[in-house]
Design an enzyme around this catalytic site. Structure first.
Site, PDB file in Angstrom:
ATOM      1  N   TRP A 116       0.832  -1.210   0.000  1.00  0.00           N
ATOM      2  CA  TRP A 116       0.000   0.000   0.000  1.00  0.00           C
ATOM      3  C   TRP A 116       0.861   1.252   0.000  1.00  0.00           C
ATOM      4  O   TRP A 116       0.553   2.239  -0.680  1.00  0.00           O
ATOM      5  CB  TRP A 116      -0.976  -0.011   1.175  1.00  0.00           C
ATOM      6  CG  TRP A 116      -1.884  -1.195   1.121  1.00  0.00           C
ATOM      7  CD1 TRP A 116      -1.917  -2.248   1.992  1.00  0.00           C
ATOM      8  CD2 TRP A 116      -2.862  -1.489   0.118  1.00  0.00           C
ATOM      9  NE1 TRP A 116      -2.857  -3.163   1.589  1.00  0.00           N
ATOM     10  CE2 TRP A 116      -3.446  -2.728   0.452  1.00  0.00           C
ATOM     11  CE3 TRP A 116      -3.296  -0.825  -1.038  1.00  0.00           C
ATOM     12  CZ2 TRP A 116      -4.453  -3.316  -0.323  1.00  0.00           C
ATOM     13  CZ3 TRP A 116      -4.297  -1.405  -1.816  1.00  0.00           C
ATOM     14  CH2 TRP A 116      -4.858  -2.627  -1.451  1.00  0.00           C
ATOM     15  N   ASP A 137      -1.231   7.033   6.125  1.00  0.00           N
ATOM     16  CA  ASP A 137      -2.303   6.106   5.793  1.00  0.00           C
ATOM     17  C   ASP A 137      -2.492   5.231   7.040  1.00  0.00           C
ATOM     18  O   ASP A 137      -1.639   4.402   7.350  1.00  0.00           O
ATOM     19  CB  ASP A 137      -1.892   5.258   4.584  1.00  0.00           C
ATOM     20  CG  ASP A 137      -2.906   4.164   4.253  1.00  0.00           C
ATOM     21  OD1 ASP A 137      -3.921   4.044   4.968  1.00  0.00           O
ATOM     22  OD2 ASP A 137      -2.677   3.422   3.264  1.00  0.00           O
ATOM     23  N   LYS A 156     -12.148  -1.214   8.285  1.00  0.00           N
ATOM     24  CA  LYS A 156     -11.443  -2.061   9.256  1.00  0.00           C
ATOM     25  C   LYS A 156     -11.824  -1.620  10.677  1.00  0.00           C
ATOM     26  O   LYS A 156     -12.645  -2.250  11.312  1.00  0.00           O
ATOM     27  CB  LYS A 156      -9.938  -2.002   9.016  1.00  0.00           C
ATOM     28  CG  LYS A 156      -9.584  -2.495   7.598  1.00  0.00           C
ATOM     29  CD  LYS A 156      -8.212  -2.080   7.206  1.00  0.00           C
ATOM     30  CE  LYS A 156      -7.976  -2.110   5.723  1.00  0.00           C
ATOM     31  NZ  LYS A 156      -8.222  -3.374   5.050  1.00  0.00           N
TER      32      LYS A 156
HETATM   33  N1  PMP Z   1      -3.949   1.217   2.739  1.00  0.00           N
HETATM   34  C1  PMP Z   1      -3.950   0.170   3.576  1.00  0.00           C
HETATM   35  C2  PMP Z   1      -2.990   0.158   4.724  1.00  0.00           C
HETATM   36  C3  PMP Z   1      -4.827  -0.890   3.363  1.00  0.00           C
HETATM   37  O1  PMP Z   1      -4.833  -1.936   4.182  1.00  0.00           O
HETATM   38  C4  PMP Z   1      -5.723  -0.838   2.262  1.00  0.00           C
HETATM   39  C5  PMP Z   1      -6.740  -1.909   1.979  1.00  0.00           C
HETATM   40  N2  PMP Z   1      -6.602  -3.087   2.586  1.00  0.00           N
HETATM   41  C6  PMP Z   1      -5.668   0.268   1.408  1.00  0.00           C
HETATM   42  C7  PMP Z   1      -4.773   1.282   1.699  1.00  0.00           C
HETATM   43  C8  PMP Z   1      -6.579   0.391   0.233  1.00  0.00           C
HETATM   44  O2  PMP Z   1      -7.801   0.750   0.705  1.00  0.00           O
HETATM   45  P1  PMP Z   1      -9.113   0.917  -0.183  1.00  0.00           P
HETATM   46  O3  PMP Z   1      -9.466  -0.447  -0.661  1.00  0.00           O
HETATM   47  O4  PMP Z   1     -10.091   1.488   0.799  1.00  0.00           O
HETATM   48  O5  PMP Z   1      -8.793   1.841  -1.292  1.00  0.00           O
END
Ligand code: PMP
Length: 353
Positions: free
Chosen positions: A99, A166, A190
């Site tokens: 991510w 994030d 989450k």
């Molecule tokens: N950042 C992190 C730390 C994540 O765990 C996730 C999804 N698991 C995301 C970003 C992406 O999130 P989204 O699917 O809401 O775009």
């Protein structure tokens, strides 16, 4: 029978939240209307979003120099909204996983996004330490918890430039000095609620400094001015946000949450370290309190463990495809009892080997 849900997201929410959300879908606060059929500009919904915004600030211990937004597009949309609004010359990124890497790649599409530290070469098993960022970076971006690899920042990097985080997979799981951050974003699915809304907490004085033109839907300042109602927001998801925030406070806030999360993590990591059939993925000092990632010492035993889990009503612990093995996500709403059940299964797995 309700399952023990270890899913990485969307994930378990407290039973009270599911109950209240279900009730509100049928009749919202005795209005004779479902929460999903009221206008986003109705007084009833304005009370929901304003209360949710105030609670985010209260729980984070932040004052009105910060603004709270409920946006759409997931954390992935924030990968580009952050640089669009904050990146003028160059930004620094710490690469601690998939991510974090995606966030950096998006920023690099329209600016200089320098990777100042990375744990990629070692399979993202650790959090780079001793990173100091100063000088002419517009901001430093980190991913506080790495959902796939099960690592988490336990000490924040030193920086004289605004810190952007994030926090999708560990927001409000522990007390933190949230005022150290210039901007925080997190997908709701989450620790904050259902998928469909993304919470952004931004220090207002960081905005309005870039020279590029910003399209309306990507412009934090416009969303602030419109109080997150520039377009139709995800009303039901925001209502669930409010229920989760109220639940969190009723549990005793962030201190209580951390104790609860530590108890679960200690129990599970303790078993992983004890059990000769299991091996933890992340370096011990960087282990996440939210996502517990482990592999089998002998992959051929996987089917047997999967069967034991299924028999015990355990759901959602398959590892991410890039790491394999297992990942038990033990977010705020997961009860200790579910971890106890999983630990019993892991012991049984050893006994019957
Ligand atoms: N950042 C992190 C730390 C994540 O765990 C996730 C999804 N698991 C995301 C970003 C992406 O999130 P989204 O699917 O809401 O775009």
């Amino acid at each position: 029978m309700k399952k023990h849900n270890f899913s990485a997201g969307p994930s378990i929410l407290a039973p009270e939240v599911f109950e209240k959300a279900s009730q509100a879908l049928l009749d919202f606060e005795g209005t004779g209307l479902s929460v999903a059929e009221i206008s986003h500009r109705s007084p009833a919904f304005l009370r929901v979003i304003q209360r949710a915004q105030a609670l985010v600030l209260e729980i984070a211990g932040l004052d009105n120099s910060y603004e709270v937004l409920f946006l759409q597009g997931g954390a992935s949309m924030q990968f580009l909204m952050v640089p669009y609004n904050l990146l003028e010359t160059k930004a620094a990124y710490i690469d601690t996983g998939t991510w974090a890497n995606k966030a950096q790649k998006e920023a690099a599409l329209f600016g200089k996004a320098e990777v100042v530290a990375s744990s990629k070469a070692e399979g993202y098993k650790f959090i780079p330490k001793g990173v100091t960022v100063s000088g002419d970076f517009d901001y430093l971006h980190i991913t506080t918890n790495n959902t796939i690899y099960g690592t988490e920042f336990h000490t924040l990097p030193q920086t004289t430039v605004p810190l952007v985080a994030d926090m999708s997979s560990d927001i409000f799981s522990r007390p933190l000095d949230y005022s150290q951050f210039g901007l925080i974003y997190a997908g709701s699915q989450k620790n904050l609620g259902a998928s469909g809304s993304t919470v952004v907490i931004v220090k207002k004085d960081l905005l309005g400094k870039v020279s590029r033109k910003i399209p309306s839907m990507l412009d934090y300042q416009l969303h602030i001015k419109s109080e997150s109602l520039y377009n139709t927001p995800s009303t039901f998801a925001i209502y669930v946000n409010l229920l989760v925030l109220e639940w969190l406070q009723a549990q005793g806030g962030l201190h209580a949450m951390e104790q609860h999360n530590r108890a679960k993590a200690n129990l599970l990591y303790g078993e992983i370290d004890r059990n000769p059939l299991l091996v933890g993925y992340a370096n011990k000092e960087d282990r996440s309190l939210m996502n517990v990632v482990f592999n089998l010492t002998d992959e051929s035993t996987k089917e047997r463990l999967d069967t034991l889990c299924k028999e015990a009503n355990i759901s959602g612990i398959q590892g991410h495809r890039s790491v394999g093995g297992y990942r038990a996500s033990i977010y705020n709403a997961l009860p200790l009892e579910s971890v106890q059940v999983l630990v019993e299964v892991l012991k049984e797995f050893e006994r019957t080997a």
